[in-house]
Design an enzyme around this catalytic site. Structure first.
Site, short mmCIF file in Angstrom:
data_model
loop_
_atom_site.label_atom_id
_atom_site.label_comp_id
_atom_site.label_asym_id
_atom_site.label_seq_id
_atom_site.Cartn_x
_atom_site.Cartn_y
_atom_site.Cartn_z
N GLY A 1 41.46 34.65 45.24
CA GLY A 1 41.83 36.05 45.43
C GLY A 1 42.55 36.70 44.27
CD GLU B 1 39.54 27.61 48.85
OE1 GLU B 1 39.50 28.81 49.23
OE2 GLU B 1 39.42 26.67 49.62
N PRO B 2 39.88 29.76 43.00
CG PRO B 2 40.36 29.38 40.74
CD PRO B 2 40.39 28.72 42.09
NE ARG C 1 37.48 39.87 42.52
CZ ARG C 1 36.61 40.67 43.12
NH1 ARG C 1 35.90 41.52 42.42
NH2 ARG C 1 36.47 40.64 44.44
NE ARG D 1 32.98 43.66 42.55
CZ ARG D 1 33.91 44.45 42.05
NH1 ARG D 1 33.69 45.11 40.93
NH2 ARG D 1 35.06 44.57 42.65
CE1 TYR E 1 33.09 44.48 48.89
CE2 TYR E 1 32.07 44.09 46.76
CZ TYR E 1 32.33 43.69 48.05
OH TYR E 1 31.83 42.50 48.50
CB CYS F 1 15.07 56.23 46.80
SG CYS F 1 13.70 56.12 45.65
CD GLU F 2 20.38 53.47 49.74
OE1 GLU F 2 21.58 53.71 49.94
OE2 GLU F 2 19.71 52.65 50.37
CE1 TYR G 1 32.58 36.97 45.50
CE2 TYR G 1 34.23 37.60 43.88
CZ TYR G 1 33.82 36.79 44.92
OH TYR G 1 34.65 35.79 45.37
C1 PLP Z 1 35.80 34.37 48.47
C2 PLP Z 1 36.71 33.22 48.64
C3 PLP Z 1 37.39 32.69 47.55
C4 PLP Z 1 37.32 33.28 46.16
O1 PLP Z 1 37.87 34.56 46.10
P1 PLP Z 1 38.09 35.24 44.66
O2 PLP Z 1 38.65 36.56 44.99
O3 PLP Z 1 36.76 35.34 44.02
O4 PLP Z 1 39.03 34.38 43.90
C5 PLP Z 1 38.17 31.58 47.76
N1 PLP Z 1 38.28 31.01 48.98
C6 PLP Z 1 37.64 31.50 50.06
C7 PLP Z 1 37.80 30.84 51.37
C8 PLP Z 1 36.82 32.62 49.93
O5 PLP Z 1 36.20 33.10 51.00
#
Ligand code: PLP
Length: 451
Positions: A264, A298-299, A301, A337, A341, A368-369, A397
């Site tokens: 995240g 768990e990075p 992005r 994106r 978003y 076409c949007e 993404y």
């Molecule tokens: C999407 C996700 C991530 C990665 O999120 P980033 O914003 O890309 O770092 C990590 N863990 C879980 C469970 C996710 O769903």
């Protein structure tokens, strides 16, 4: 939302500022845009556009930077599990495997990709709210390192699968800390009303339940509160809550040896600095550092987002009433994106431009949007047909969310590594668009009879 124009206080960063803020991008002597040591125009000439280009050296450097920040904060037991969904290309996963990263997967398909790329099963964790029995069986059979369980119901399913396979499975319980990540609503995952994780007040009971089920080894907790998080405060709040829960569980006699801290961490899509990794590692150390835990991250992005661009060519520019439009050959089906978003992406000329004054222009694709708009009122120099532009920060993404909407073939992709580069995905052929489709005999016969 977090990554829109309001971030810049109405003054958007120009091309020079965007490039200066990205060490992997530069201009060569002729004004051409380089990614690491390769001129993007030369890739576009060979591969055509639209085309993704990723920088392997940039991804490796970012991974190293993250590890250094964790080490410097004294978090020797922190392991990085790349979130595959950010960019699941085999070449990117092979790079992660070679660099010793693990993987976080959210589907059997991602598990298959990670294994195919050489990431050992023991270094893969499986997240997601809707893992099926078949998904779990595939993971357990492969020898998955850890399952991040998101419900009591899933615990029972996993126990049945573990028993049938005659294996004991390590798991962590994903809790929902009810923390607002202050990001876009579509990528907020840690609020009580979101579908993710186990409700905070149920967490202890569910952990105790897991410990009673055959075939399961509860190891700890997981938390992931959302994506593109630009402030450290939500992380501090979530990890602080998790630390309290670890202490309570231990006080009730449970073994808790791991915390999976999720991903995240956001990136600056403009020219600003973004959250500091040192600060983020400091938050981890402050909240969870003294509990003797194995920490996992768990990075997605943060590792790959800045390392990729989407190259596109100008089809034409047109004036409709008051508005000027620059129509590209890339569209929302390639990079969704902005449409999905309201995301802001830097868009810069990839070749030398004339010194003419810049004018505001809406940058759009051919789909076409009306939502097929990459940017509104963006200041750009005059760009004629075939001019090459780079849409920045498309490494995460981007291609993974592409579709073939409007029967547009999937774009090509290339990987740069220092001074060399290789095609990693040829452009999809038109005939491939319908290669999985079958016309029932009664329809094709009728068409034949009517001919
Ligand atoms: C999407 C996700 C991530 C990665 O999120 P980033 O914003 O890309 O770092 C990590 N863990 C879980 C469970 C996710 O769903």
């Amino acid at each position: 939302m977090a990554d829109d124009e309001s971030l810049f206080g109405g003054v958007e960063p120009d091309a020079a500022a965007l490039i200066a803020a990205r060490p992997h991008l530069s201009r060569d002597a002729d004004g051409g845009l380089m990614l690491e040591g390769v001129a993007l125009a030369s890739i576009a000439r060979d591969l055509g556009t639209p085309c993704w280009v990723y920088g392997a050296g940039t991804i490796r450097r970012r991974l190293a930077e993250m590890r250094e920040a964790l080490d410097a904060a004294g978090l020797a037991h922190a392991h990085i599990h790349y979130a595959v969904k950010a960019n699941d290309h085999l070449a990117i996963l092979a790079l992660m495997a070679a660099a010793g990263a693990g993987a976080d997967v959210v589907s059997a398909g991602e598990l298959g990709r990670a294994l195919q790329a050489g990431i050992p099963a023991g270094r893969i964790v499986f997240s997601g709210v809707g893992k099926t029995l078949a998904d779990l069986a595939q993971a357990v059979t492969a020898g998955i390192g850890q399952v991040n369980v998101e419900s009591r119901e899933e615990l029972a399913m996993l126990s049945a699968v573990a028993e049938a396979a005659g294996r004991a499975v390590d798991l962590v319980i994903r809790v929902n800390p009810d923390v607002d990540a202050e990001t876009h609503a579509k990528i907020t995952t840690g609020k009580a009303e979101n579908k993710f994780g186990i409700a905070w007040d149920d967490a202890e009971a569910v952990y105790a339940y897991a410990a009673t089920l055959p075939g399961l080894r509860p190891r700890g907790l997981a938390v992931h509160i959302g994506s593109q998080i630009l402030s450290l405060a939500p992380f501090r709040e979530a990890y602080g809550r998790v630390a309290d829960l670890v202490r309570r569980l231990r006080a009730s006699g449970h073994e808790v040896s791991r915390v999976d801290c999720g991903g995240g961490i956001g990136i600056p899509y403009g020219a600003g600095a973004g959250p500091s990794l040192t600060g983020f590692a400091g938050v981890l150390a402050d909240t969870l550092g003294d509990l003797g835990l194995d920490l996992m991250l768990e990075p997605g992005r943060w590792l790959v987002g800045p390392a990729g661009v989407l190259l596109a060519s100008v089809v034409l520019s047109k004036q409709t009433g008051e508005r000027r439009f620059l129509v590209l050959d890339a569209a929302m089906n390639d990079l969704v994106r902005p449409a999905m978003y309201d995301a802001w992406h830097g868009i810069v000329p990839a070749e030398a431009t004339t010194g003419e004054p810049q004018k505001p222009v809406d940058i759009v694709g051919p789909v076409c949007e009306t939502g097929d708009t990459f940017a509104r009122d963006r200041l750009l120099p005059a760009l004629g047909p075939q001019a090459l532009v780079a849409i920045l920060d498309g490494g995460a993404y981007g291609a993974v969310m592409s579709s073939t909407y409007n029967a547009r073939p999937l774009a090509a992709a290339a990987l740069v590594d220092g001074n060399r580069w290789a095609v990693i995905s040829p452009r999809q052929e038109i005939a491939d668009l319908w290669s999985r489709e079958r016309v029932p005999a009664w329809l094709s016969d009728a068409a034949f009879a009517g001919a």
